[in-house]
Scaffold this active site. Structure first.
Site, mmCIF file in Angstrom:
data_model
loop_
_atom_site.group_PDB
_atom_site.id
_atom_site.type_symbol
_atom_site.label_atom_id
_atom_site.label_comp_id
_atom_site.label_asym_id
_atom_site.label_seq_id
_atom_site.Cartn_x
_atom_site.Cartn_y
_atom_site.Cartn_z
ATOM 1 N N PRO A 1 0.774 -1.235 0.000
ATOM 2 C CA PRO A 1 0.000 0.000 0.000
ATOM 3 C C PRO A 1 0.812 1.297 0.000
ATOM 4 C CG PRO A 1 0.061 -0.898 2.199
ATOM 5 C CD PRO A 1 0.783 -1.879 1.329
ATOM 6 N N ASN B 1 3.610 2.480 2.161
ATOM 7 C CA ASN B 1 4.358 3.052 3.291
ATOM 8 C C ASN B 1 5.861 3.020 3.049
ATOM 9 O OD1 ASN B 1 2.146 3.733 4.829
ATOM 10 N ND2 ASN B 1 2.133 1.845 5.999
ATOM 11 N N ASP C 1 2.691 -2.609 -8.920
ATOM 12 C CA ASP C 1 1.739 -3.490 -8.265
ATOM 13 C C ASP C 1 0.703 -3.908 -9.304
ATOM 14 O OD1 ASP C 1 1.262 -4.161 -5.123
ATOM 15 O OD2 ASP C 1 -0.611 -4.305 -6.241
ATOM 16 N N ARG D 1 -5.471 -1.184 -5.176
ATOM 17 C CA ARG D 1 -4.350 -0.940 -4.270
ATOM 18 C C ARG D 1 -3.489 0.216 -4.764
ATOM 19 N NH1 ARG D 1 -2.146 -5.284 -1.074
ATOM 20 N NH2 ARG D 1 -0.131 -5.021 -2.089
ATOM 21 N N CYS E 1 7.124 -10.443 5.614
ATOM 22 C CA CYS E 1 6.539 -10.451 6.958
ATOM 23 C C CYS E 1 6.214 -11.901 7.325
ATOM 24 C CB CYS E 1 5.309 -9.559 7.033
ATOM 25 S SG CYS E 1 4.047 -9.884 5.792
#
Length: 467
Positions: free
Chosen positions: A239, A241, A260, A265, A359
């Site tokens: 997104p 950041n 992307d 998005r 992540c």
């Protein structure tokens, strides 16, 4: 109906790994964010119970056009929430099955020997367990494109917050309470507040002066450290950041190419970047794997940030949707894709430095992918340790893996994360090599679309014409 559709969309975004609950809720454009956040949070809390109810009542088998996440939201509000105050045709559908769902709920209570709905939920974590999402501090990254750390500190002081100076340890972050806040002990533009401090309505957030971003998520751009004026690729950008963080590090000088595949998005990301004051970027709706490294447009790209899709196993605030461990097949498929993406990124001719991050907590998506990519590239790239003081290191999967960084709730009081920094070797520099491991061979097979253990695909040879 808009409320239930928005809640289902947030749950689907969590499954895809698009972000955490708060980011997805506040980026949903639903006008009543608190109502939406409450519904999503409670649906996630009851998710294991809802799964059993849906299976027992065979609702999804009976109503084949009802999306699974929408079914969860409707059944939550019907049985545990406010009783479906809105919903249109889906409300009517859910009510048709009310008797069967209530009977299944009663059967579940008898089975578990409880009398209240709350008693169906899993017990709270035991003392000494790793922090949950509600116990991790609120991290606030100061957007230096619009302001500076000192000015933001002064602003919060005027709002009644008490600044405690720079933290000296993770223990100091754990001790934060009330309206106390500190400067992070590792990252120079990161402020730390007590858990669950909400700034979504704060003027600094709505004006783009601060970015609400977990500390671990700040590491990739911080460790890539692109110089002002350089050309950078953010390969899987939404997104956004990390993209805004890159722009701040570069002082809006240079060029960021952000890719992307999802239109929505990208639209959300464009809005966020504009609000943050980012000017040096070019968004492209394109799969990074289809980007041509030989295109003259990217001939000056010397830095790449690659944060590809992953299992998301390190994200604390994804709730019960992701509690089940991903299957071995899914991990293998993800790792194959990640290896493809990393190998592709390393093929850009002018590339000097790359950050690979996920992540995920799984070695298959982290150390194994990095090892396989380095093996493919021979002596062209090497791992570097950009942050020797970071306490959580890579798993000892291969020599040099300790240069990789890991983050976890227990060790760093953040989301779970993995970061590796690769640099191009100087000409003639040697990198140790050894035979590929079984894990690497499986990764290579997944990247080529083959089943683990299968033989390599044979290349077709051109027939020579006989004169």
């Amino acid at each position: 109906m808009a409320l239930y559709s928005a809640a289902a969309a947030v749950l689907e975004g969590l499954e895809r790994g698009d972000g955490g609950i708060k980011n997805l809720v506040y980026n949903s454009r639903f006008p009543h964010v608190r109502q939406l956040y409450a519904l999503v949070s409670e649906t996630l809390r009851y998710s294991p119970v809802l799964d059993k109810l849906l299976a027992g009542a065979a609702l999804l088998q009976t109503e084949k056009k009802l999306p699974p996440q929408l079914a969860k939201v409707l059944v939550y509000d019907l049985l545990f929430g406010k009783g479906l105050k809105c919903g249109g045709r889906w409300k009517a559908l859910a009510r048709r099955h009310r008797a069967r769902l209530e009977a299944e709920l009663a059967r579940l209570k008898v089975q578990q020997k409880v009398s209240r709905n709350e008693d169906l939920l899993a017990p709270a974590a035991s003392p000494g367990a790793a922090p949950s999402a509600s116990q991790v501090p609120r991290y606030v990254r100061v957007n230096t494109l619009k302001t500076c750390v000192d000015d933001v500190i002064d602003f919060f002081k005027r709002q009644g917050y008490s600044y405690q100076g720079k933290a000296g340890s993770v223990e100091e972050l754990k001790a934060l309470s009330g309206k106390k806040f500190v400067l992070d002990l590792h990252l120079p533009e990161l402020l730390v507040f007590p858990p669950q401090t909400d700034f979504h309505d704060n003027l600094l957030y709505t004006s783009g002066h601060i970015i609400l971003q977990d500390k671990a998520s700040c590491l990739p751009a911080f460790l890539l450290t692109p110089t002002a004026g350089s050309h950078v690729i953010d390969a899987c950008a939404a997104p956004g950041n990390k993209t805004s963080h890159l722009a701040a590090i570069m002082k809006n000088k240079g060029q960021i190419f952000a890719f992307d595949v999802d239109t929505k998005r990208l639209a959300t990301m464009n809005t966020m970047l504009m609000r943050a004051g980012v000017t040096s970027f070019q968004l492209t709706q394109q799969d990074f794997l289809t980007v041509d490294p030989g295109d003259l447009k990217y001939s000056k790209v010397t830095y790449i940030l690659l944060d590809p899709s992953c299992s998301g196993s390190g994200m604390l605030n994804r709730g019960p949707v992701e509690e089940a461990a991903p299957s071995a097949e899914r991990l293998q498929a993800l790792a194959g894709f990640q290896l493809k993406a990393l190998s592709h990124a390393l093929s850009f001719p002018a590339l000097q430095r790359l950050v690979y991050s996920t992540c995920s907590l799984h070695r298959q998506e982290n150390e194994d992918v990095v090892q396989a990519a380095l093996r493919e590239r021979g002596s062209a790239f090497r791992l570097v340790d950009p942050f020797p003081s970071w306490p959580c290191r890579g798993l000892a999967a291969f020599p040099g893996a300790e240069s990789c960084l890991r983050a976890s709730p227990a060790d760093t009081l953040t989301q779970g994360f993995f970061v590796a920094v690769l640099e191009r070797c100087e000409e003639g520099a040697a990198v140790p090599s050894s035979l590929p491991t079984a894990a690497e061979e499986n990764l290579q097979q997944a990247a080529e679309g083959r089943e683990p253990g299968s033989a390599p695909k044979k290349r077709k040879r051109k027939k020579q014409r006989v004169k």
